[in-house]
Scaffold this active site. Structure first.
Site, short mmCIF file in Angstrom:
data_model
loop_
_atom_site.label_atom_id
_atom_site.label_comp_id
_atom_site.label_asym_id
_atom_site.label_seq_id
_atom_site.Cartn_x
_atom_site.Cartn_y
_atom_site.Cartn_z
N SER A 124 -2.07 -6.00 -0.65
CA SER A 124 -0.67 -6.40 -0.82
C SER A 124 0.22 -5.65 0.16
CB SER A 124 -0.25 -6.07 -2.25
OG SER A 124 1.15 -6.13 -2.37
N TYR A 149 0.33 0.22 -9.58
CA TYR A 149 -0.32 -1.00 -9.08
C TYR A 149 -0.51 -0.91 -7.57
CZ TYR A 149 -0.10 -5.54 -6.80
OH TYR A 149 -0.32 -6.58 -5.94
N LYS A 153 -4.05 -0.68 -4.95
CA LYS A 153 -4.35 -1.47 -3.74
C LYS A 153 -4.61 -0.52 -2.57
CE LYS A 153 -3.90 -5.60 -5.51
NZ LYS A 153 -5.09 -6.42 -5.73
#
Ligand code: UFG
Length: 338
Positions: A124, A149, A153
């Site tokens: 992302s 989050y 990644k």
């Protein structure tokens, strides 16, 4: 190629699966339906005009994964599975780290054991953190993420980089997605968030449908042309085509490559609201609210590397994105639940 899609019943994965099949590949899905619906796979099969083999299993379950790899000769894996709600990750950091890291480690160990070394990963643009400048290039230094989050990644990118360093036979493509929106033009598959949506486009479509009262625009004092946040919105079908190109690329190259998937064009929140109203002929009542913690002024891609390496670029317009998002929402007021 025969390709395994982890988290294959999800929003981006179902669109990717369809594009893979259209390109002549075979696809197998594994999903535990923790944030997706079996109905999505049925709709996918209907659109593809063929059955899509699917397993209900957790990617962190080594025994289940071993069985899936034993029953199929995979050439590559696209790893979509993972928890993805930014706000939730702030309140449940351990769940996010445990789930997103465990699934990736188990997947890589299983791949290693079965001699599969080609992987495309759903990363992302969030890994860029708060950028010093835009557009964002893959070689820019990532100063740190603003939520767990994002860190998952970031960490997974590092893990996969290490795997490639240790074994030159691995081929990994880390795809840094910008802001995927829209839906397949059939209106049969699309984004189906549970509860009140966190992201802009699903929120707008639910306001348009009358399920939500109005949109809150999170701040109008950003350093952008109209003061609202600027993002690189990309049609999910373009994004899906980017995965097909990444699989082809991984088949011909070894090592680890980071590639942005974005359009290179930034639109503000009000640009999106105005385009949506114009294209679909519906009103989106909104109020200007406070900034959302962690949001940045502007975030958009330099898509040059994707063009050079993948021979891919986004083709669909903002109008396509708005039209397709609304077609999906209006045909499926409660998502896959009816
Ligand atoms: N926004 C609003 N109101 C809303 C929702 C969003 O004004 O109700 C604004 C945000 O402030 C931002 C823009 O709309 O300016 C886009 O917000 P999204 O939540 O749709 O998307 P983000 O850019 O915040 O985050 C998305 C994904 C993340 C990913 C990130 C990568 O949700 O998973 O892009 O940059 F990490």
């Amino acid at each position: 190629m025969n390709i395994l899609l982890t988290g294959g019943a999800g929003y981006i994965a179902t669109h990717t699966c369809l594009e893979l099949l259209k390109a002549g590949h075979r696809a197998v899905i594994v999903d535990n339906y923790v944030n997706s619906q079996p109905e999505a796979v049925s709709r996918l099969e209907e659109l593809a005009g063929q059955p899509v083999p699917h397993y209900v299993a957790d990617v962190a379950d080594r025994e289940a994964m071993d069985r899936i790899f034993s029953e199929n000769a995979f050439d590559a894996v696209i790893h979509f599975a993972g928890l993805k709600a930014v706000g939730e990750s702030v309140h449940q950091p351990l769940r996010y780290y445990r789930n997103n890291l465990d699934t990736t480690l188990t997947l890589c160990e299983t791949m290693q054991a079965h001699g599969v070394r080609r992987l495309v990963f759903s990363s992302s643009a969030t890994v860029y953190g708060v950028p010093d400048e835009v557009p964002l290039r893959e070689d820019m230094f990532c100063k740190g993420c603003t939520n767990p989050y994002g860190w998952t990644k970031y960490m997974i990118e590092k893990i996969l980089g290490g795997v490639c360093d240790a074994d030159p036979e691995w081929s990994v493509v880390l795809l840094r997605y910008f802001n995927p929106i829209g839906a397949h033009e059939s209106g049969r598959i699309g984004e189906d968030p549970q509860g009140i949506p966190n992201n802009l486009m699903p929120f707008i479509t639910q306001v348009a449908a009358g399920r939500l009262d109005h949109l809150s625009v999170f701040g109008n004092d950003y350093d952008t042309p109209d003061g609202t946040g600027v993002r690189d919105y990309i049609h999910v079908v373009d994004l899906a085509r980017g995965h097909v190109a990444a699989c082809d690329y991984a088949a011909g190259h070894a090592g680890c490559e980071i590639i942005n998937l974005g359009t290179g064009v930034g639109y503000s929140v009000l640009d999106i609201v105005n385009a949506f109203e114009r294209v679909n002929g519906v009103k989106i009542p909104y109020v200007i609210g406070p900034r959302r913690p962690g949001d940045v002024d502007a975030c958009y891609a330099d898509p040059a590397k994707a063009r050079a390496l993948l021979h891919w670029e986004a083709e669909k317009t903002l109008d396509d994105m708005c039209r397709d998002a609304w077609r999906w929402q209006s045909a499926n007021p409660r998502g896959y639940r009816g």
